[in-house]
Design a protein around this motif. Structure first.
Motif, PDB file in Angstrom:
ATOM      1  N   LEU A  10      52.994 -22.152  22.288  1.00 25.43           N
ATOM      2  CA  LEU A  10      54.144 -21.724  21.501  1.00 25.43           C
ATOM      3  C   LEU A  10      53.984 -22.169  20.054  1.00 25.43           C
ATOM      4  O   LEU A  10      54.259 -21.413  19.118  1.00 25.43           O
ATOM      5  N   PHE A  11      53.541 -23.401  19.871  1.00 28.49           N
ATOM      6  CA  PHE A  11      53.385 -23.942  18.520  1.00 28.49           C
ATOM      7  C   PHE A  11      51.997 -23.679  17.931  1.00 28.49           C
ATOM      8  O   PHE A  11      51.820 -23.649  16.721  1.00 28.49           O
ATOM      9  N   TYR A  12      51.001 -23.498  18.788  1.00 28.43           N
ATOM     10  CA  TYR A  12      49.635 -23.211  18.337  1.00 28.43           C
ATOM     11  C   TYR A  12      49.110 -21.994  19.104  1.00 28.43           C
ATOM     12  O   TYR A  12      48.243 -22.117  19.969  1.00 28.43           O
ATOM     13  N   PRO A  13      49.664 -20.825  18.822  1.00 34.55           N
ATOM     14  CA  PRO A  13      49.274 -19.635  19.584  1.00 34.55           C
ATOM     15  C   PRO A  13      47.824 -19.226  19.307  1.00 34.55           C
ATOM     16  O   PRO A  13      47.297 -19.445  18.222  1.00 34.55           O
ATOM     17  N   LYS A  14      47.197 -18.664  20.326  1.00 26.66           N
ATOM     18  CA  LYS A  14      45.859 -18.109  20.151  1.00 26.66           C
ATOM     19  C   LYS A  14      45.995 -16.731  19.523  1.00 26.66           C
ATOM     20  O   LYS A  14      46.783 -15.908  19.980  1.00 26.66           O
ATOM     21  N   LEU A  15      45.211 -16.512  18.469  1.00 26.74           N
ATOM     22  CA  LEU A  15      45.321 -15.263  17.731  1.00 26.74           C
ATOM     23  C   LEU A  15      44.062 -14.424  17.886  1.00 26.74           C
ATOM     24  O   LEU A  15      42.957 -14.945  18.009  1.00 26.74           O
ATOM     25  N   CYS A  16      44.239 -13.128  17.849  1.00 26.87           N
ATOM     26  CA  CYS A  16      43.121 -12.199  17.848  1.00 26.87           C
ATOM     27  C   CYS A  16      42.343 -12.381  16.546  1.00 26.87           C
ATOM     28  O   CYS A  16      42.929 -12.408  15.465  1.00 26.87           O
ATOM     29  N   VAL A  17      41.032 -12.513  16.618  1.00 28.50           N
ATOM     30  CA  VAL A  17      40.202 -12.723  15.439  1.00 28.50           C
ATOM     31  C   VAL A  17      40.283 -11.545  14.482  1.00 28.50           C
ATOM     32  O   VAL A  17      40.226 -11.714  13.261  1.00 28.50           O
ATOM     33  N   VAL A  18      40.465 -10.353  15.004  1.00 27.09           N
ATOM     34  CA  VAL A  18      40.444  -9.146  14.162  1.00 27.09           C
ATOM     35  C   VAL A  18      41.804  -8.876  13.529  1.00 27.09           C
ATOM     36  O   VAL A  18      41.934  -8.817  12.306  1.00 27.09           O
ATOM     37  N   CYS A  19      42.857  -8.699  14.349  1.00 30.63           N
ATOM     38  CA  CYS A  19      44.171  -8.309  13.813  1.00 30.63           C
ATOM     39  C   CYS A  19      45.097  -9.501  13.586  1.00 30.63           C
ATOM     40  O   CYS A  19      46.134  -9.370  12.931  1.00 30.63           O
ATOM     41  N   GLU A  20      44.742 -10.664  14.154  1.00 28.12           N
ATOM     42  CA  GLU A  20      45.486 -11.915  14.019  1.00 28.12           C
ATOM     43  C   GLU A  20      46.849 -11.881  14.697  1.00 28.12           C
ATOM     44  O   GLU A  20      47.708 -12.710  14.411  1.00 28.12           O
ATOM     45  N   GLU A  27      43.704 -12.599  27.714  1.00 30.70           N
ATOM     46  CA  GLU A  27      42.944 -12.139  26.553  1.00 30.70           C
ATOM     47  C   GLU A  27      42.270 -13.349  25.897  1.00 30.70           C
ATOM     48  O   GLU A  27      42.893 -14.408  25.772  1.00 30.70           O
ATOM     49  N   THR A  28      41.030 -13.197  25.497  1.00 29.20           N
ATOM     50  CA  THR A  28      40.319 -14.270  24.811  1.00 29.20           C
ATOM     51  C   THR A  28      39.646 -13.713  23.565  1.00 29.20           C
ATOM     52  O   THR A  28      39.066 -12.627  23.604  1.00 29.20           O
ATOM     53  N   THR A  29      39.762 -14.421  22.482  1.00 31.43           N
ATOM     54  CA  THR A  29      39.064 -14.129  21.223  1.00 31.43           C
ATOM     55  C   THR A  29      39.600 -12.904  20.503  1.00 31.43           C
ATOM     56  O   THR A  29      39.880 -12.926  19.299  1.00 31.43           O
ATOM     57  N   ILE A  30      39.745 -11.820  21.221  1.00 37.13           N
ATOM     58  CA  ILE A  30      40.151 -10.557  20.616  1.00 37.13           C
ATOM     59  C   ILE A  30      41.112  -9.834  21.558  1.00 37.13           C
ATOM     60  O   ILE A  30      40.949  -9.896  22.783  1.00 37.13           O
ATOM     61  N   CYS A  31      42.110  -9.183  21.002  1.00 40.33           N
ATOM     62  CA  CYS A  31      43.101  -8.509  21.850  1.00 40.33           C
ATOM     63  C   CYS A  31      42.511  -7.221  22.438  1.00 40.33           C
ATOM     64  O   CYS A  31      41.502  -6.696  21.971  1.00 40.33           O
ATOM     65  N   LEU A  33      43.578  -4.153  22.370  1.00 40.79           N
ATOM     66  CA  LEU A  33      43.576  -2.995  21.473  1.00 40.79           C
ATOM     67  C   LEU A  33      42.401  -3.053  20.496  1.00 40.79           C
ATOM     68  O   LEU A  33      41.712  -2.056  20.271  1.00 40.79           O
ATOM     69  N   CYS A  34      42.158  -4.229  19.916  1.00 43.75           N
ATOM     70  CA  CYS A  34      41.054  -4.364  18.964  1.00 43.75           C
ATOM     71  C   CYS A  34      39.702  -4.236  19.656  1.00 43.75           C
ATOM     72  O   CYS A  34      38.770  -3.641  19.109  1.00 43.75           O
ATOM     73  N   ARG A  35      39.615  -4.775  20.856  1.00 42.55           N
ATOM     74  CA  ARG A  35      38.351  -4.639  21.600  1.00 42.55           C
ATOM     75  C   ARG A  35      38.056  -3.174  21.882  1.00 42.55           C
ATOM     76  O   ARG A  35      36.903  -2.728  21.793  1.00 42.55           O
ATOM     77  N   LYS A  73      33.536  -4.488   5.787  1.00 37.91           N
ATOM     78  CA  LYS A  73      34.983  -4.627   5.982  1.00 37.91           C
ATOM     79  C   LYS A  73      35.451  -4.143   7.356  1.00 37.91           C
ATOM     80  O   LYS A  73      36.639  -3.898   7.557  1.00 37.91           O
ATOM     81  N   GLY A  74      34.523  -4.013   8.280  1.00 36.18           N
ATOM     82  CA  GLY A  74      34.874  -3.568   9.623  1.00 36.18           C
ATOM     83  C   GLY A  74      35.155  -4.728  10.558  1.00 36.18           C
ATOM     84  O   GLY A  74      35.024  -5.906  10.210  1.00 36.18           O
ATOM     85  N   SER A  75      35.529  -4.407  11.784  1.00 36.95           N
ATOM     86  CA  SER A  75      35.896  -5.431  12.762  1.00 36.95           C
ATOM     87  C   SER A  75      34.707  -6.290  13.171  1.00 36.95           C
ATOM     88  O   SER A  75      34.855  -7.504  13.384  1.00 36.95           O
TER      89      SER A  75
END
Length: 228
Positions: A10-20, A27-31, A33-35, A73-75
């Protein structure tokens, strides 16, 4: 324990590397949709594709594969940048899991004896603290049950980062040199050289030439990204 874990996220959420955006459970590293939107190369012929063609007239490559196209500038660029410069080594694990599953299923590299990473110069390794392909290679090793070897191929010259160099300058860079410490160890072996991104192929070519000092050594190449 579950409550503490939920409070942490809740306080330190895991974020998608691409869209944040926040990652959801499983889900790990990337969501998802972005994958789904990552630019897959979809190379199906491992002996004849854009990667192997990069080395035509330069060095003989048995097989080669890159998972994603690498575009400005791509994913893919975002993922590799975070892996190399922001200490996010979990991206290497992400790619290792993904490619490991693909390669275990298609058996394209089933005859490989050793996985060899493109090494960093010791000075660069001290500065960065890690080689960006180490976790990638070790994860591949687990999936494919192939030994991962470091320290046999070493970089003996240091260059400035390649990121901002022009393509022509990178191709003609003769400063980067490598040394295979025990060529006879790889006699009659089938090796897989791994790196993050292939652009001109100059670095991988320099590495591959060291393995030609071994008798009847077959060279294969695998990277996360391929620059069009």
């Amino acid at each position: 324990m579950r409550l503490l874990k939920d409070l942490f996220h809740l306080f330190y959420p895991k974020l998608c590397v691409v869209c944040e955006d926040n990652l959801v459970e499983n889900e790990t590293t990337i969501c998802t949709l972005c994958r789904h939107d990552l630019p897959l190369t979809n190379f199906t012929d491992y002996k004849e594709n854009k990667v192997t063609q990069t080395f035509y007239g330069r060095i003989l490559i048995e097989k080669a594969f890159s998972l994603l196209f690498y575009r400005k500038k791509g994913s893919t660029q975002k993922l590799i940048h975070d892996l190399k410069y922001k200490g996010n080594e979990e991206i290497g694990v992400f790619f290792g899991d993904w490619l490991g599953e693909i390669l275990k299923e298609n058996n394209e590299f089933a005859t490989i004896d050793y996985i060899i990473p493109v090494p960093l110069h010791p000075k660069k390794l001290r500065e960065r603290g890690y080689n960006q392909v180490t976790r990638f290679g070790k994860t591949l090793s687990k999936h494919l049950e192939i030994e991962y070897l470091e320290n046999y191929l070493i970089r003996i010259s240091s260059t400035k980062t390649q990121t901002f160099k022009a393509r022509f300058e990178r191709f003609n860079n003769i400063e980067t040199k490598f040394l295979l410490t025990n060529p006879s160890f790889f006699d009659h072996k089938n090796i897989l050289l791994i790196d993050d991104v292939i652009t001109t192929g100059a670095t991988l070519e320099a590495c591959a030439k060291e393995f030609l000092k071994s008798k009847n050594c077959t060279i294969n190449i695998l990277t996360m990204g391929y620059t069009e």
